[in-house]
Write a protein that holds these residues in place. Structure first.
Motif, mmCIF file in Angstrom:
data_model
loop_
_atom_site.group_PDB
_atom_site.id
_atom_site.type_symbol
_atom_site.label_atom_id
_atom_site.label_comp_id
_atom_site.label_asym_id
_atom_site.label_seq_id
_atom_site.Cartn_x
_atom_site.Cartn_y
_atom_site.Cartn_z
ATOM 1 N N LYS A 327 63.155 9.081 -7.478
ATOM 2 C CA LYS A 327 63.000 10.414 -6.895
ATOM 3 C C LYS A 327 64.400 11.006 -6.820
ATOM 4 O O LYS A 327 65.323 10.333 -6.368
ATOM 5 C CB LYS A 327 62.439 10.300 -5.472
ATOM 6 N N LEU A 328 64.531 12.198 -7.251
ATOM 7 C CA LEU A 328 65.865 12.782 -7.336
ATOM 8 C C LEU A 328 65.944 14.095 -6.577
ATOM 9 O O LEU A 328 65.064 14.954 -6.721
ATOM 10 C CB LEU A 328 66.187 13.000 -8.824
ATOM 11 N N ALA A 329 66.976 14.222 -5.754
ATOM 12 C CA ALA A 329 67.205 15.484 -5.038
ATOM 13 C C ALA A 329 68.622 15.956 -5.343
ATOM 14 O O ALA A 329 69.549 15.150 -5.415
ATOM 15 C CB ALA A 329 67.024 15.278 -3.540
ATOM 16 N N MET A 330 68.762 17.239 -5.555
ATOM 17 C CA MET A 330 70.085 17.834 -5.812
ATOM 18 C C MET A 330 70.362 18.828 -4.705
ATOM 19 O O MET A 330 69.551 19.744 -4.494
ATOM 20 C CB MET A 330 70.066 18.689 -7.076
ATOM 21 N N ILE A 331 71.485 18.638 -4.036
ATOM 22 C CA ILE A 331 71.916 19.669 -3.095
ATOM 23 C C ILE A 331 73.020 20.431 -3.802
ATOM 24 O O ILE A 331 74.052 19.849 -4.148
ATOM 25 C CB ILE A 331 72.491 19.057 -1.809
ATOM 26 N N CYS A 332 72.772 21.682 -4.070
ATOM 27 C CA CYS A 332 73.777 22.477 -4.768
ATOM 28 C C CYS A 332 74.419 23.395 -3.747
ATOM 29 O O CYS A 332 73.752 24.244 -3.142
ATOM 30 C CB CYS A 332 73.140 23.250 -5.912
ATOM 31 N N ALA A 333 75.708 23.174 -3.518
ATOM 32 C CA ALA A 333 76.414 23.900 -2.468
ATOM 33 C C ALA A 333 77.148 25.079 -3.086
ATOM 34 O O ALA A 333 77.787 24.938 -4.128
ATOM 35 C CB ALA A 333 77.399 22.958 -1.783
ATOM 36 N N VAL A 334 77.015 26.252 -2.454
ATOM 37 C CA VAL A 334 77.714 27.443 -2.974
ATOM 38 C C VAL A 334 78.455 28.164 -1.854
ATOM 39 O O VAL A 334 78.064 28.117 -0.688
ATOM 40 C CB VAL A 334 76.763 28.436 -3.704
ATOM 41 N N SER A 335 79.521 28.835 -2.278
ATOM 42 C CA SER A 335 80.329 29.633 -1.353
ATOM 43 C C SER A 335 79.798 31.070 -1.362
ATOM 44 O O SER A 335 79.308 31.542 -2.383
ATOM 45 C CB SER A 335 81.777 29.595 -1.838
ATOM 46 N N PRO A 336 79.922 31.777 -0.250
ATOM 47 C CA PRO A 336 79.469 33.165 -0.233
ATOM 48 C C PRO A 336 80.525 34.133 -0.770
ATOM 49 O O PRO A 336 80.262 35.326 -0.909
ATOM 50 C CB PRO A 336 79.261 33.420 1.265
ATOM 51 N N ALA A 337 81.734 33.596 -1.105
ATOM 52 C CA ALA A 337 82.869 34.487 -1.375
ATOM 53 C C ALA A 337 82.776 35.187 -2.722
ATOM 54 O O ALA A 337 82.329 34.603 -3.714
ATOM 55 C CB ALA A 337 84.167 33.683 -1.311
ATOM 56 N N GLN A 338 83.209 36.435 -2.742
ATOM 57 C CA GLN A 338 83.277 37.236 -3.958
ATOM 58 C C GLN A 338 84.115 36.504 -5.023
ATOM 59 O O GLN A 338 83.735 36.444 -6.187
ATOM 60 C CB GLN A 338 83.916 38.594 -3.599
ATOM 61 N N SER A 339 85.222 35.900 -4.594
ATOM 62 C CA SER A 339 86.131 35.254 -5.551
ATOM 63 C C SER A 339 85.496 34.030 -6.212
ATOM 64 O O SER A 339 85.996 33.530 -7.214
ATOM 65 C CB SER A 339 87.419 34.838 -4.834
ATOM 66 N N CYS A 340 84.421 33.522 -5.639
ATOM 67 C CA CYS A 340 83.764 32.320 -6.193
ATOM 68 C C CYS A 340 82.516 32.665 -6.996
ATOM 69 O O CYS A 340 81.762 31.768 -7.389
ATOM 70 C CB CYS A 340 83.378 31.363 -5.067
ATOM 71 N N LYS A 341 82.284 33.968 -7.207
ATOM 72 C CA LYS A 341 81.003 34.390 -7.786
ATOM 73 C C LYS A 341 80.660 33.699 -9.111
ATOM 74 O O LYS A 341 79.532 33.250 -9.314
ATOM 75 C CB LYS A 341 81.034 35.909 -7.981
ATOM 76 N N SER A 342 81.650 33.600 -10.019
ATOM 77 C CA SER A 342 81.278 33.035 -11.320
ATOM 78 C C SER A 342 80.979 31.537 -11.185
ATOM 79 O O SER A 342 80.076 31.018 -11.836
ATOM 80 C CB SER A 342 82.324 33.341 -12.390
ATOM 81 N N GLU A 343 81.712 30.831 -10.305
ATOM 82 C CA GLU A 343 81.397 29.407 -10.076
ATOM 83 C C GLU A 343 80.030 29.267 -9.392
ATOM 84 O O GLU A 343 79.278 28.340 -9.674
ATOM 85 C CB GLU A 343 82.470 28.735 -9.214
ATOM 86 N N THR A 344 79.729 30.170 -8.486
ATOM 87 C CA THR A 344 78.427 30.123 -7.800
ATOM 88 C C THR A 344 77.299 30.315 -8.811
ATOM 89 O O THR A 344 76.309 29.569 -8.812
ATOM 90 C CB THR A 344 78.383 31.200 -6.694
ATOM 91 N N LEU A 345 77.496 31.278 -9.733
ATOM 92 C CA LEU A 345 76.468 31.500 -10.760
ATOM 93 C C LEU A 345 76.326 30.257 -11.633
ATOM 94 O O LEU A 345 75.210 29.862 -11.985
ATOM 95 C CB LEU A 345 76.855 32.695 -11.635
ATOM 96 N N SER A 346 77.457 29.619 -11.939
ATOM 97 C CA SER A 346 77.359 28.437 -12.795
ATOM 98 C C SER A 346 76.652 27.292 -12.060
ATOM 99 O O SER A 346 75.840 26.566 -12.636
ATOM 100 C CB SER A 346 78.747 28.138 -13.368
ATOM 101 N N THR A 347 76.908 27.148 -10.760
ATOM 102 C CA THR A 347 76.195 26.127 -9.969
ATOM 103 C C THR A 347 74.690 26.429 -9.927
ATOM 104 O O THR A 347 73.850 25.527 -10.064
ATOM 105 C CB THR A 347 76.765 26.082 -8.525
#
Ligand code: ADP
Length: 366
Positions: A327-347
């Motif tokens: 059984k597999l669970a993924m917790i994908c953590a993202v930042s709310p910051a504008q500067s992290c937007k492209s990394e957030t989209l990639s996550t």
């Protein structure tokens, strides 16, 4: 193979074990803004319990947790089902994925001052261990007639630069990943310590975490550049008098995988030795991404193809969790910051692909 209904602990259990639920459970957690410089509003908004929007796009997962979510909520979403699955004999893995600073460590371990005590900010691993021991005791009492006995043991390793370190004994040498039919995939010579209480686990966690390696990059002075895997193995033995005293052995594993930051190398300003290191760390992560793509495709099309698990230490070690009996669970953590937007989209795209995978978990028993 044991039917799931007959698995120990399930007869009267209304808990969340659902054998038909073979998909990867994907949870996205949006962390609160930092005190410095992130007060301009979040680029990612929770729309409902399972959806969010960013840059005009909507994404749907199993759950979306935002700044309102507590560590207890995360425990109920992921930790409690994990424990019931484990007691029923299923292997489980939880991965924390996301860029450095997005909240992986906070979610998996908790705030640094809240590791071992009961505290609102205590993370998933200590909560799961605590509850696992309570449930084991409950089950042993409930099934005293079957002479049900559980044994738990833990290991803790780090993969850094494609090298494995035993965090419970950093002097341990010749840590090689091996695979055989009886034991599945395992790390030869890795320390496994028997634990029978939360105090035992606490000692291991303190020792293991103090041996973890951290490196600094320009993104975050304390960023972890390594992957860590904390594993609990739970074995149960029961003797059913109704079956003429035949004993049944089940073994299941829970892996907690705290991945290195997923940010792309160019953003960290890595150079020289650091660049090589980033390349290797990214090898494990990019290989994880590749496998997720392939497994999602196989799940969707039903077409079999070669899956290159052995191309990185991380994917070799966790191959059973990724493509097989777990059984597999993924917790994908993202930042709310504008500067992290492209990394957030990639996550979020990574999370979306992970959601498409179907695993076939079966109970492990002899
Ligand atoms: P990562 O492990 O992904 O590098 P951290 O878990 O260290 O990120 O989180 C970065 C910072 O944000 C830490 O100071 C952490 O305490 C804080 N933080 C992360 N998620 C939350 C949350 N859900 N609630 C409160 N603080 C958080």
């Amino acid at each position: 193979k044991l039917t799931v209904e007959a698995a120990v602990g399930l007869e009267n259990n209304t808990g969340p074990v659902n054998p038909a639920d073979s998909g990867v459970k994907v949870i996205v957690r949006i962390r609160p803004p930092n005190k410095v410089g992130e007060d301009g509003g979040s680029v990612v908004q929770k729309l409902s319990n399972d959806s969010l929007s960013i840059a005009g796009q909507t994404f749907t997962f199993d759950s979306v947790a935002d700044i309102e979510s507590t560590q207890i909520d995360i425990f109920h979403l992921i930790g409690a089902p994990l424990i019931e699955n484990c007691l029923a004999g299923f292997n489980s893995s939880v991965f924390a994925y996301g860029q450095t600073g997005s909240g992986k460590t906070y979610t998996i371990w908790g705030a640094s001052n809240a590791l071992l005590e009961e505290h609102d900010q205590q993370g998933l691993i200590p909560r799961v261990c605590q509850r696992l021991f309570e449930r084991v005791n409950e089950e042993q009492e409930k099934h005293a007639d079957k002479q049900l006995v559980y044994m738990c043991r833990c290991s803790f390793l780090e993969i850094y630069n494609e090298q494995i370190t035993d965090l419970l004994d950093p002097n341990q040498k010749n840590l090689q990943i091996r695979e055989d039919i009886k034991s599945g995939v395992y790390v030869e010579n890795l320390t496994e310590e028997c634990v029978s209480s939360m105090e035992d686990v606490s000692q291991l966690l303190i020792k293991g975490l103090s041996n973890r390696r951290t490196g600094s990059t320009s993104v975050n002075a304390e960023s972890s550049r390594s992957h860590s895997v904390f594993t609990c193995v739970v074995e149960s033995r029961s003797k059913s008098m109704a079956d003429g005293g035949v004993s049944c052995l089940k073994m299941s594993k829970i892996n907690f995988v705290d991945l290195a930051g997923s940010e792309r190398q160019k953003q960290t300003g890595a150079a020289g030795g650091r660049l090589k290191e980033a390349g290797n760390i990214n090898r494990s992560l990019s290989q994880l991404g590749n496998l997720i793509n392939i497994l999602a495709e196989v799940s969707q099309t039903g077409k079999q193809r070669h899956i290159p698990y052995r191309d990185s230490k991380l994917t070799f070690l966790l191959q059973e969790s990724l493509g097989g009996n777990a059984k597999l669970a993924m917790i994908c953590a993202v930042s709310p910051a504008q500067s992290c937007k492209s990394e957030t989209l990639s996550t979020l795209r990574f999370a979306q692909r992970a959601k498409a995978i179907k695993n076939k978990a079966v109970v492990n028993e002899e």
